[in-house]
Write a protein that holds these residues in place. Sequence first.
Motif, short mmCIF file in Angstrom:
data_model
loop_
_atom_site.label_atom_id
_atom_site.label_comp_id
_atom_site.label_asym_id
_atom_site.label_seq_id
_atom_site.Cartn_x
_atom_site.Cartn_y
_atom_site.Cartn_z
N ALA A 55 12.38 -41.19 37.81
CA ALA A 55 13.85 -40.97 37.83
C ALA A 55 14.60 -41.80 36.96
CB ALA A 55 14.24 -41.15 39.14
N ALA A 56 14.15 -43.17 36.83
CA ALA A 56 14.78 -43.95 35.66
C ALA A 56 14.73 -43.46 34.28
CB ALA A 56 14.63 -45.39 35.92
N VAL A 57 13.48 -43.13 34.05
CA VAL A 57 13.06 -42.85 32.49
C VAL A 57 13.62 -41.57 32.40
CG1 VAL A 57 11.13 -41.85 31.22
CG2 VAL A 57 10.77 -44.20 32.57
N LEU A 58 13.90 -40.69 33.30
CA LEU A 58 14.20 -39.42 32.98
C LEU A 58 15.87 -39.50 32.74
CD1 LEU A 58 14.24 -36.24 32.96
CD2 LEU A 58 14.28 -36.15 35.47
N THR A 59 16.60 -40.45 33.51
CA THR A 59 17.88 -40.70 33.39
C THR A 59 18.11 -41.15 32.11
OG1 THR A 59 18.39 -41.36 35.72
CG2 THR A 59 20.08 -42.03 34.30
N GLY A 60 17.38 -42.08 31.53
CA GLY A 60 17.49 -42.67 30.22
C GLY A 60 17.31 -41.64 29.06
N GLU A 61 16.50 -40.52 29.39
CA GLU A 61 16.25 -39.57 28.08
C GLU A 61 17.45 -38.86 28.26
OE1 GLU A 61 13.87 -38.37 24.94
OE2 GLU A 61 13.98 -40.07 26.17
N LEU A 62 18.00 -38.40 29.33
CA LEU A 62 19.13 -37.32 29.49
C LEU A 62 20.25 -37.92 28.72
CD1 LEU A 62 19.14 -36.11 33.05
CD2 LEU A 62 18.58 -34.83 31.27
N ASP B 261 -6.93 -28.93 40.31
CA ASP B 261 -8.58 -29.32 40.53
C ASP B 261 -8.59 -30.80 40.45
OD1 ASP B 261 -8.70 -26.40 40.78
OD2 ASP B 261 -9.24 -26.19 38.61
N GLU B 262 -7.68 -31.27 39.68
CA GLU B 262 -7.92 -32.82 39.23
C GLU B 262 -7.24 -33.87 40.60
OE1 GLU B 262 -9.25 -34.67 36.61
OE2 GLU B 262 -9.90 -32.59 36.16
N ASN B 263 -6.77 -32.90 41.69
CA ASN B 263 -6.45 -33.73 42.85
C ASN B 263 -5.12 -34.36 42.61
OD1 ASN B 263 -8.56 -32.47 44.26
ND2 ASN B 263 -9.81 -34.31 44.18
N VAL B 264 -4.45 -34.13 41.56
CA VAL B 264 -2.93 -34.85 41.12
C VAL B 264 -1.97 -33.98 41.76
CG1 VAL B 264 -1.62 -35.78 39.63
CG2 VAL B 264 -4.17 -35.92 39.47
N ILE B 265 -1.40 -34.20 42.98
CA ILE B 265 -0.30 -33.38 43.61
C ILE B 265 0.72 -34.37 44.04
CG2 ILE B 265 -1.70 -31.51 44.05
CD1 ILE B 265 -2.04 -32.09 46.96
N GLU B 266 2.02 -34.08 44.06
CA GLU B 266 2.92 -34.86 44.69
C GLU B 266 3.90 -33.92 45.66
OE1 GLU B 266 4.46 -37.48 41.31
OE2 GLU B 266 4.25 -35.62 40.49
N PRO B 267 4.63 -34.63 46.57
CA PRO B 267 5.60 -33.74 47.18
C PRO B 267 6.64 -33.18 46.38
CG PRO B 267 5.23 -36.22 48.27
CD PRO B 267 4.55 -36.07 46.81
N LEU B 268 7.11 -32.06 46.57
CA LEU B 268 8.19 -31.36 45.97
C LEU B 268 9.53 -32.26 45.89
CD1 LEU B 268 9.59 -28.91 44.72
CD2 LEU B 268 10.16 -28.17 47.23
N ARG B 269 9.66 -32.86 47.28
CA ARG B 269 10.99 -33.62 47.15
C ARG B 269 11.05 -34.81 46.18
NH1 ARG B 269 12.84 -36.35 52.69
NH2 ARG B 269 11.57 -34.74 53.56
N VAL B 270 9.58 -35.34 45.71
CA VAL B 270 9.82 -36.24 44.45
C VAL B 270 10.41 -35.73 43.35
CG1 VAL B 270 8.37 -37.60 43.21
CG2 VAL B 270 7.81 -37.43 45.61
N LYS B 271 10.08 -34.52 42.95
CA LYS B 271 10.79 -33.86 41.77
C LYS B 271 12.30 -33.62 41.89
CE LYS B 271 6.92 -33.91 39.67
NZ LYS B 271 6.56 -34.97 38.51
N THR B 272 12.45 -32.98 43.29
CA THR B 272 13.97 -32.67 43.23
C THR B 272 14.84 -33.84 43.24
OG1 THR B 272 13.50 -32.47 45.57
CG2 THR B 272 13.24 -30.34 44.55
N GLN B 273 14.55 -34.74 44.02
CA GLN B 273 15.26 -35.97 43.99
C GLN B 273 15.17 -36.60 42.79
OE1 GLN B 273 16.80 -37.10 46.82
NE2 GLN B 273 17.76 -38.82 45.56
N ALA B 274 14.29 -36.75 42.15
CA ALA B 274 14.48 -37.35 40.78
C ALA B 274 15.15 -36.52 39.61
CB ALA B 274 13.04 -37.68 40.21
N ILE B 275 15.14 -35.33 39.76
CA ILE B 275 16.13 -34.62 38.87
C ILE B 275 17.51 -34.59 39.08
CG2 ILE B 275 16.36 -32.29 37.99
CD1 ILE B 275 13.53 -31.72 38.19
N ASN B 276 17.93 -34.39 40.54
CA ASN B 276 19.20 -34.42 40.94
C ASN B 276 19.75 -35.77 40.74
OD1 ASN B 276 19.04 -31.76 41.57
ND2 ASN B 276 18.13 -31.86 43.78
N SER B 277 19.18 -36.71 41.02
CA SER B 277 19.71 -38.07 41.08
C SER B 277 19.79 -38.58 39.51
CB SER B 277 19.07 -39.21 41.95
OG SER B 277 17.68 -39.14 41.53
N ALA B 278 18.87 -38.27 38.77
CA ALA B 278 19.01 -38.47 37.44
C ALA B 278 20.18 -37.77 36.79
CB ALA B 278 17.70 -38.25 36.90
#
Length: 544
Positions: free
Chosen positions: A101-108, A493-510
């Motif tokens: 979230a912090a990195v995305l804010t800085g890049e925006l 296949d690599e077992n790298v998965i995250e909750p959807l809310r992690v992405k939506t919250q990061a994008i919206n708050s950033a």
Amino acid sequence: MAARMAGQPAYYSGNRNQRTRGHDAQSINILAGKAVANAVRSTLGPKGMDKMLVDSLGDIVITNDGATILKEMDIEHPAAKMVVEVSKTQDDEVGDGTTTAAVLTGELLTKAEELINKGVHPTIITSGYRQAAAKCEEVLGTITIDISPEDRTALKKVASTALTGKGEGELQMDLLSEIAIDAVLSVAEKTDSGYKVDIEDITIEKHEGGSIKDTELVKGLVIDKDRVRPNMPQRVDNAKIMLTSFAIEFNKIEKDAEIKITSPEQMQLFVDQEERMIKAKVDNIIQTGANVVFCQKGIDDLAQYYLEKAGIYACRRVKKSDMEKLARSTGATIVQDDTEILIEDLGYAESVEERDLKGTKMTFVMGCKDAKAVSLILHGGTTHIVDSLKRALNDALRVVGVCLEDGKVVVGGGATEVELAMRLRQYASTLKGREQLAVNGFADALEVIPQTLAENGGIDPIDILVEMRSQHEKGNKRAGVNVYTGKVVDMWDENVIEPLRVKTQAINSATEAAVMILRIDDVVASSGKSSAGGMPGSDVELGE
């Protein structure tokens, strides 16, 4: 103060205020936001580096958790504080993705600055950013994967992803993932609309000593306190629990007073009266039938003696948060006045026992009335290891809880961000105004996540990004970067998965933070009281 004449604006200025306006204000704010984002950028991903933070007292914190780093840093600039708030909100809402979230804010902000320098008005940029964020939410709905709360394998993948790169937490990932899932399932409450999880129901106690693999889950409450006297019973079955927020000791005279004692008999009467008052308090507790007492404040030595004679197990100076958990778990009422103790105020547990954990004595409250009470006892070689373990495990608990509530996940490794960027560029081509530039800038900003993952893994970010774009163009929506091998592979296949809310919250708050910073074109900072002749206040334009 200048008078308003001929439609001219009037100004009122304090004498010691600093004012920055227009493009300069925007540039300074953007620079501050970018500086905060860059401070945590190197911590992103499984191969992210740690930061050592030393406060003014010399206390040390070693972590790569974005929210912890930003919370510990002494940040004063108001625009920089907004980026800190983004990370804090992410931590409060989801528990993971704080650095993202912090990195995305800085890049925006970086992409917005490029557009401003090209002559695009900030209002156009903010409008485009909002459209892009709304489109991201729409696209995320099409690439989510539904998981069942009963699918323990998927939940373990989510917990493992949260623990990856968290230092000590990564060393025993399988054990900690299983513990996190068991803990969350123990406190999860099934409702008509799905599951509801309150992580506050999980007590986490830290213990320096042993190794991480000694970490255990206890189906009950663990209170970091021992008996006040060793001759009290070490274990009480069928515990009737009294919780008191008052001190079980002599009530000291609060106001200034002077007591004149002229004879030994008067002194003895004074001591006897003090003893009677303490005994009366203890008798009020005993007559309820309580056999366990948790006191938020102190217990006098004499009161300890009377409690011991009555065979009561007592702990003193219990934390307020622990008292509230005990009340919730045992059904007890926290009593505030020793003269108003009722039998109905007692709580119940199957047993209360003092146990020795490698030299540290703690009280275990087992078989609580509310079966949702669980505790985690974390072990580690040093204080820093245990603190780091607690932060890692807290992230795992939060994401598992979010997955239970939402039942939706997305893949990690930068795959989701590249897919969103590709779809945003397609969407931008349908726009006619200058917002198209802002949407494209938003798409470019999203790609900072896979770029940073590659950089922190020692991989060429350009090669990785080109390969990922190529894979997504071919329809491989789950293609992300494996930072261990440097290959672009299927993240599911690599077992790298995250909750959807992690992405939506990061994008919206950033997005919200970036938009707020970009809309500021005038910064008035007070540097103290005005000198004589001026009135305290900010520069304010009173014009038409």
